[in-house]
Write a protein that holds these residues in place. Structure first.
Motif, PDB file in Angstrom:
ATOM      1  N   ALA B   1      45.553  38.668  46.116  1.00 12.43           N
ATOM      2  CA  ALA B   1      45.965  38.894  44.732  1.00 12.43           C
ATOM      3  C   ALA B   1      45.539  37.708  43.864  1.00 12.43           C
ATOM      4  O   ALA B   1      45.379  36.600  44.360  1.00 12.43           O
ATOM      5  CB  ALA B   1      47.466  39.076  44.655  1.00 12.43           C
ATOM      6  N   GLN B   2      45.339  37.999  42.620  1.00 14.18           N
ATOM      7  CA  GLN B   2      44.917  36.954  41.695  1.00 14.18           C
ATOM      8  C   GLN B   2      46.114  36.436  40.913  1.00 14.18           C
ATOM      9  O   GLN B   2      47.089  37.159  40.697  1.00 14.18           O
ATOM     10  CB  GLN B   2      43.885  37.496  40.701  1.00 14.18           C
ATOM     11  CG  GLN B   2      42.580  37.919  41.322  1.00 14.18           C
ATOM     12  CD  GLN B   2      42.717  39.213  42.104  1.00 14.18           C
ATOM     13  OE1 GLN B   2      43.368  40.143  41.656  1.00 14.18           O
ATOM     14  NE2 GLN B   2      42.123  39.256  43.282  1.00 14.18           N
ATOM     15  N   SER B  28      40.508  35.277  45.684  1.00 12.39           N
ATOM     16  CA  SER B  28      39.632  35.243  46.853  1.00 12.39           C
ATOM     17  C   SER B  28      38.266  35.866  46.545  1.00 12.39           C
ATOM     18  O   SER B  28      37.370  35.823  47.391  1.00 12.39           O
ATOM     19  CB  SER B  28      40.287  35.981  48.019  1.00 12.39           C
ATOM     20  OG  SER B  28      40.578  37.319  47.644  1.00 12.39           O
ATOM     21  N   VAL B  29      38.132  36.431  45.356  1.00  7.23           N
ATOM     22  CA  VAL B  29      36.859  37.042  44.947  1.00  7.23           C
ATOM     23  C   VAL B  29      36.443  36.443  43.601  1.00  7.23           C
ATOM     24  O   VAL B  29      37.218  35.725  42.962  1.00  7.23           O
ATOM     25  CB  VAL B  29      36.982  38.574  44.828  1.00  7.23           C
ATOM     26  CG1 VAL B  29      37.348  39.176  46.179  1.00  7.23           C
ATOM     27  CG2 VAL B  29      38.031  38.961  43.791  1.00  7.23           C
ATOM     28  N   SER B  30      35.234  36.750  43.214  1.00 10.47           N
ATOM     29  CA  SER B  30      34.738  36.239  41.929  1.00 10.47           C
ATOM     30  C   SER B  30      35.581  36.782  40.778  1.00 10.47           C
ATOM     31  O   SER B  30      36.064  37.915  40.834  1.00 10.47           O
ATOM     32  CB  SER B  30      33.282  36.647  41.737  1.00 10.47           C
ATOM     33  OG  SER B  30      32.463  36.030  42.696  1.00 10.47           O
ATOM     34  N   VAL B  31      35.736  35.956  39.777  1.00  8.86           N
ATOM     35  CA  VAL B  31      36.567  36.360  38.646  1.00  8.86           C
ATOM     36  C   VAL B  31      35.790  36.267  37.343  1.00  8.86           C
ATOM     37  O   VAL B  31      34.761  35.598  37.260  1.00  8.86           O
ATOM     38  CB  VAL B  31      37.839  35.502  38.528  1.00  8.86           C
ATOM     39  CG1 VAL B  31      38.754  35.681  39.733  1.00  8.86           C
ATOM     40  CG2 VAL B  31      37.482  34.035  38.340  1.00  8.86           C
ATOM     41  N   SER B  94      40.021  38.750  35.253  1.00  6.01           N
ATOM     42  CA  SER B  94      39.766  40.100  35.710  1.00  6.01           C
ATOM     43  C   SER B  94      38.828  39.975  36.897  1.00  6.01           C
ATOM     44  O   SER B  94      37.943  39.115  36.893  1.00  6.01           O
ATOM     45  CB  SER B  94      39.128  40.927  34.594  1.00  6.01           C
ATOM     46  OG  SER B  94      38.819  42.226  35.041  1.00  6.01           O
ATOM     47  N   VAL B  95      39.024  40.815  37.915  1.00  2.00           N
ATOM     48  CA  VAL B  95      38.182  40.648  39.101  1.00  2.00           C
ATOM     49  C   VAL B  95      37.025  41.636  39.122  1.00  2.00           C
ATOM     50  O   VAL B  95      36.080  41.464  39.874  1.00  2.00           O
ATOM     51  CB  VAL B  95      38.996  40.763  40.398  1.00  2.00           C
ATOM     52  CG1 VAL B  95      39.961  39.597  40.487  1.00  2.00           C
ATOM     53  CG2 VAL B  95      39.723  42.090  40.494  1.00  2.00           C
ATOM     54  N   LEU B 101      43.758  43.048  32.887  1.00  4.47           N
ATOM     55  CA  LEU B 101      43.759  41.600  32.818  1.00  4.47           C
ATOM     56  C   LEU B 101      45.049  41.062  33.422  1.00  4.47           C
ATOM     57  O   LEU B 101      46.122  41.643  33.242  1.00  4.47           O
ATOM     58  CB  LEU B 101      43.659  41.144  31.364  1.00  4.47           C
ATOM     59  CG  LEU B 101      42.342  41.458  30.655  1.00  4.47           C
ATOM     60  CD1 LEU B 101      42.472  41.177  29.162  1.00  4.47           C
ATOM     61  CD2 LEU B 101      41.212  40.638  31.246  1.00  4.47           C
ATOM     62  N   ILE B 102      44.917  39.936  34.117  1.00  2.00           N
ATOM     63  CA  ILE B 102      46.081  39.222  34.625  1.00  2.00           C
ATOM     64  C   ILE B 102      46.211  37.966  33.790  1.00  2.00           C
ATOM     65  O   ILE B 102      45.285  37.155  33.736  1.00  2.00           O
ATOM     66  CB  ILE B 102      45.909  38.885  36.110  1.00  2.00           C
ATOM     67  CG1 ILE B 102      45.766  40.183  36.907  1.00  2.00           C
ATOM     68  CG2 ILE B 102      47.105  38.070  36.608  1.00  2.00           C
ATOM     69  CD1 ILE B 102      45.297  39.976  38.314  1.00  2.00           C
TER      70      ILE B 102
END
Lengths: 113, 113
Positions: B1-2, B28-31, B94-95, B101-102
């Motif tokens: 989770a972001q 854990s992933v590009s943002v 945002s992933v 959006l977070i």
């Protein structure tokens, strides 16, 4: 010229009532969102629609029901309002699911007494 | 989770002073990264965004931000602030395209003379 508009801007109502907030965007965007901003100004996603189809439904009480009659409109209906529902509700739109930034409406300040 | 952390809840500065509003993210992933501004009783306005390319991005109203992948940061800066910059500033991630959006919890920038 208004891009994302919301009505009403202010809404004061009593506990137990049912109310609706309307959102319209004239940008031709495919995706629309509802966010809730609490008293500490924290913003959290509630729902998202893409071309009238629900694509995001966060953990929100089922008293909240979004409705998208067409891709330019996303309304939020709230049943049996509670004190904790008091917040500012923002509508936003995004050009398509292939884009990133979102455009926000002016917000609706809901006060439940 | 972001997640997004805005390290300062309030930043008071004098007019014409430089300012930096700090934002760190976890993913854990590009943002994809954004800064939004909310003036009193208004909706959110996009200040700037980082999607790819140059890590230094320039936005509206003289603001800029630098993406630092190794430090997972996206700090917002302005070399000389004005009274009119007084507002709430939100960092968001945002992933992938189309997702919500977070947001961070916001930083209140107060500029005084």
């Amino acid at each position: 010229d208004t891009a994302v508009s919301q009505t009403p801007k202010y809404l004061v109502t009593q506990m137990g009532n049912d109310k609706s907030i309307k959102c319209e965007q004239n940008l031709g965007h495919d995706t629309m969102y509802w966010y809730k901003q609490d008293s500490k100004k924290f913003l959290k996603i509630m729902f998202s629609y893409n071309n009238k189809e629900l694509i995001i439904n966060e953990t929100v009480p089922n008293r909240f029901s979004p409705k998208s009659p067409d891709k330019a409109h996303l309304n939020l209906h709230i049943n049996s309002l509670e004190l904790g529902d008091s917040a500012v509700y923002f509508c936003a739109s995004r050009p398509s699911t292939a884009t990133y930034e979102q455009y926000f409406g002016p917000g609706t300040r809901l006060t439940v007494t | 989770a972001q997640s997004v952390t805005q390290l300062d809840s309030q930043v008071p500065v004098f007019e014409e002073a430089p300012v930096e509003l700090r934002c760190n993210y976890s993913s854990s992933v590009s943002v994809y990264l954004f800064w939004y501004v909310q003036y009193p009783n208004q909706g959110l306005q996009l200040l700037l965004k980082y999607l790819s390319g140059s890590t230094l991005v320039k936005g509206i109203n003289g603001f800029e931000a630098e993406f630092n992948k190794s430090q997972t940061s996206f700090h917002l800066r302005k070399p000389s602030v004005h009274i009119s910059d007084t507002a709430e500033y939100f960092c968001a991630v945002s992933v992938r395209a189309g997702t919500a959006l977070i947001f961070g919890k916001g930083t209140t920038l107060s500029v005084s003379s």
